[in-house]
Motif scaffolding. Structure first.
Motif: not given
Length: 165
Positions: A69-75, A79-88, A108-112, A159-164
């Protein structure tokens, strides 16, 4: 001797002329370098990723599906970066966790833009889990108290995440 110097000087000037021609800037048609990316977890490529808005279609007749899946990080969990919310697009954001807590995301990857691979699941998030996630996101006490009902959702175990970058 003079006869030998002239051809040598001519050859030297031809070589210098060719070097000068080769030092020109590349033409506009030259390809641009690929965007910088950082990989967390398993290595993956962006090629073949679907837009996050396509996930509900994959889950119409099944409870889970393998996807990239490709999208943008919202949150991101602060605490430790153990989850992210992404745009759908057009839907509630989707929570992405990481298989076996094997890796975490930078805070600090919100918006990426991100690409992630793994399993999408139909889910219902309990009130307790929603409140826990709200605490991780440093929400106010009022926002946390306003969570009073379970919420149907799609979650994703990556299982893997690529951050631009």
């Amino acid at each position: 001797m003079k006869k030998l110097l002239f051809p040598a000087a001519l050859a030297f000037s031809v070589l210098l002329g060719n070097c000068a021609q080769n030092s020109e800037k590349p033409k506009a048609t030259a390809s641009l370098p690929p965007a910088k990316v950082k990989i967390y977890g398993d290595t993956l490529e962006a090629k073949g990723a679907i837009d996050a808005a396509e996930l509900p279609k994959l889950l119409v007749n099944q409870d889970s599906a393998q996807a990239k899946v490709a999208t943008k990080v919202l949150e991101v969990c602060q605490a430790k970066g153990c989850w992210m919310e992404v745009d759908v697009k057009g839907q509630n954001p989707m929570r992405v966790t990481f298989k076996n807590y094997g890796f975490f995301m930078p805070k600090d990857i919100v918006g990426k833009e991100v690409v992630f691979e793994g399993v999408a699941l139909k889910d219902t998030v309990s009130v307790a889990d929603q409140r826990h996630f709200a605490e991780d996101a440093v929400k106010s006490k009022e926002e946390i108290a306003a969570i009073t009902a379970p919420k149907p959702s799609i979650t994703f175990i990556a299982t893997g995440v690529q951050v631009k970058e």
